[in-house]
Motif scaffolding. Structure first.
Motif: not given
Length: 630
Positions: A274-298
């Motif tokens: 659970s620790d390794s999988v949880g860390n991987k999931t958290s990393k992917h979650r942070l990455l996805l949320e960061s990409i979402t915040s960078l999406l151009p508004p157009e």
């Protein structure tokens, strides 16, 4: 890649029993311990250039034995320390983008500044960094990647910020120069013309976003800051920003194109690793949320398919509500570009057993409908030429603006037609889910406005699939499901199938028969072969070969009694009466049985199954009332 050599003496460092020493005729008088490694060195060359070592040795009491200096928190480790030590001895060292970050941090830690000696290591590294490293595209990226090992030191010394600003300025200043890209150099053997700036069509397509693949090697923190710097300059097209984000997501979320693996979420909850999988999931979650915040508004900066893939990942990774809602909103704006496979978002809820998340698709559809782009109504026209001649110039301008708005809104109207087709085909896919509630199916189907469905063939297929997958639906539920179907918008093929579909409620079958017979009679075509229960009813009337007469659809009568596909015109029409009867409740068996008593025609009706008997009791009552009037 650029490099710089300092010093001229050969390397005289050697290792003996895990101890690093320098070949010299003079015995060592200084012992430096760096993270478990021991160095036997000399005070004179090191203390002359390192203010920190000079201060530490001065604070230690005088002794005949070599001074021992502990450096447990040395930045860059033993490699960086040895590089600085070799510089003090005049031994040749090589600086490049790969080691300049630890070398600069180590020199700063040892205080190898101009206060200790002119031309010291800090000053030489700064000159090389500013004049060479920051002028090279690849060198800047490699150096920026190196800062992740020493983030706090790199921030304090300004290495990170200077690399980011340099990369952003190069992207803006050279939007189409692929020769700056080291990824292009890797492709050079396959297509040398790309790096030489050939103006071929393929070259032009690849060089537009030449920088995207290179900065995709950065970690999410550095990538986010770099993209913010690029966007803040306001000179890079939003489409290139969107393409760069897509490349980065493909690089770090390789399963995004496959919708991710839903078992990853399950494994994180199961407790195994659970620790390794949880860390991987958290990393992917942070990455996805960061990409979402960078999406151009157009609108159109990124494709609808990419947005929906991000939404699938966000749903599985349990991203923040704000990220999900932003992706839902963006996907809703571009819903007409989506495909059915894009909308098949897996459901992460294991309690209801639903395969696909229909609720989130309904939210996307609602966002699409909230745009309010329905075509405007036409303004009133002038009644004669005199009034048209009196119209002012401003009124003509208003009409021109109206025509422009109508032309602009026609695209939105066509997009609603596309979305209606998309939703109906999506319903055909999710209808196979045996756990899909009827309420969700109907809610999604009803979310599409009536005018957007030019035909109901796809909707009929979805209803038929749902009825097949849910054979336990009772009569009331089947009637409620089929109320969303408009029989007038069914094609001949769909009517033929529906007329023989025993899964449909009888009232729907009768409606389909009337519409089909009217259409066939009007066009002079053939009428669909009727189901057995309908044939039995018509046989009781004694004329199976004249279905239009027995069903009271004689089109040879007055025009007011004729029934067209556009609607029922006259209340005197017998089919109008039938249609009003069909809108009533079906459970009228008892009333009809008491009303018609022992009629001989009831005997034929009694031989029919229960469902046809109820509906065709109405038909018989209509025929009977008509004969009484005659």
């Amino acid at each position: 890649m650029k490099f710089m050599k300092l010093g001229s003496r050969p390397d005289t460092f050697y290792t003996t029993e895990a101890v690093r020493s320098v070949s010299s005729e003079v015995s060592s008088d200084l012992i430096v311990q760096v993270k478990g490694s021991r160095y036997l060195l000399h005070k004179f060359p090191l203390l002359s250039k390192c203010l920190r070592l000079r201060r530490l040795c001065s604070e230690a009491p005088e002794s005949k034995h070599p001074h021992i200096v502990q450096l447990p928190d040395f930045p860059g480790g033993t490699e960086a320390f040895e590089l600085c030590a070799k510089f003090c001895y005049g031994i040749t060292i090589t600086l490049s983008a790969y080691n300049i970050v630890p070398a600069r941090c180590a020199a700063e830690y040892l205080q190898m500044t101009e206060d200790a000696e002119k031309g010291n290591l800090v000053q030489k590294i700064e000159v090389f960094f500013n004049s060479c490293i920051l002028n090279g595209w690849r060198d800047s990226i490699v150096t920026l990647q190196g800062t992740k090992s020493l983030p706090s030191w790199s921030e304090e010394l300004g290495i990170t910020s200077r690399c980011i600003e340099t990369i952003a300025s190069k992207v803006v200043a050279h939007p189409t120069k692929a020769n700056l890209s080291h990824s292009c150099s890797r492709r050079g053997r396959d297509d040398i013309s790309l790096c030489n700036g050939a103006e071929s069509q393929r070259s032009m397509q690849l060089t537009k976003g030449w920088w995207a693949e290179d900065i995709a090697e950065l970690g999410i923190d550095l990538y986010w800051r770099t993209m913010i710097a690029i966007k803040s300059r306001g000179k890079t097209p939003s489409s290139l920003i969107g393409e760069a984000l897509r490349i980065y997501a493909s690089r770090w979320l390789p399963k995004t194109s496959k919708g991710l693996n839903i078992d990853e979420k399950v494994n994180s909850d199961s407790g195994s690793d659970s620790d390794s999988v949880g860390n991987k999931t958290s990393k992917h979650r942070l990455l996805l949320e960061s990409i979402t915040s960078l999406l151009p508004p157009e609108k159109g900066a990124v494709s609808s398919s990419f947005l929906l893939k991000l939404l699938k990942a966000a749903n599985i990774l349990n991203a923040s509500t704000n990220s999900k809602m932003e992706l839902v909103r963006r996907a809703g704006i571009q819903l007409e570009e989506a495909k059915v496979s894009d909308l098949l978002i897996p459901s992460i809820s294991r309690t209801n057993g639903i395969i696909f998340d229909v609720d989130i698709v309904l939210s996307i559809l609602e966002q699409f409908m909230l745009q309010g782009q329905s075509p405007p109504t036409s303004p009133p026209r002038a009644k004669d030429g005199f009034e048209r001649r009196r119209r002012s110039r401003s009124a003509e301008n208003v009409d021109l603006e109206f025509q422009e708005s109508r032309r602009s809104s026609s695209a939105s109207h066509s997009s609603k037609l596309k979305v209606a087709k998309l939703v109906d085909r999506y319903l055909q896919e999710v209808a196979r889910d045996v756990n899909l509630p009827l309420s969700e199916f109907i809610a999604l189907a009803e979310a599409v406005p009536d005018f957007a469905r030019l035909d109901h063939d796809d909707l009929y297929r979805a209803i038929d699939i749902y009825l097949k997958a849910h054979p336990d639906l009772n009569k009331s539920e089947r009637k409620h499901l089929c109320r969303i179907l408009d029989c007038k918008k069914l094609s001949v093929e769909a009517c033929t199938h529906a007329a023989q579909n025993e899964r449909l409620p009888l009232r729907v079958v009768v409606q389909v028969l009337f519409f089909e017979q009217t259409r066939a009679t009007t066009s002079g075509g053939q009428v669909t072969d009727l189901p057995r229960n309908i044939k039995a009813l018509l046989s009781s009337h004694g004329d199976l070969k004249r279905p239009t007469s027995s069903l009271s659809t004689n089109l040879t009568g007055p025009a007011e009694d004729q029934w067209s596909m556009s609607g029922l015109k006259s209340p005197k029409s017998k089919i109008s009466t039938l249609r009003m009867k069909l809108d009533e409740d079906d459970d009228l068996d008892d009333n009809f049985s008491r009303g018609i008593g022992k009629s001989s025609k009831v005997k034929a009706l009694c031989s029919l199954p229960t469902r046809p008997k109820r509906m065709f009791s109405k038909l018989w009552s209509i025929s009977r009332s008509a004969s009484e009037r005659n």
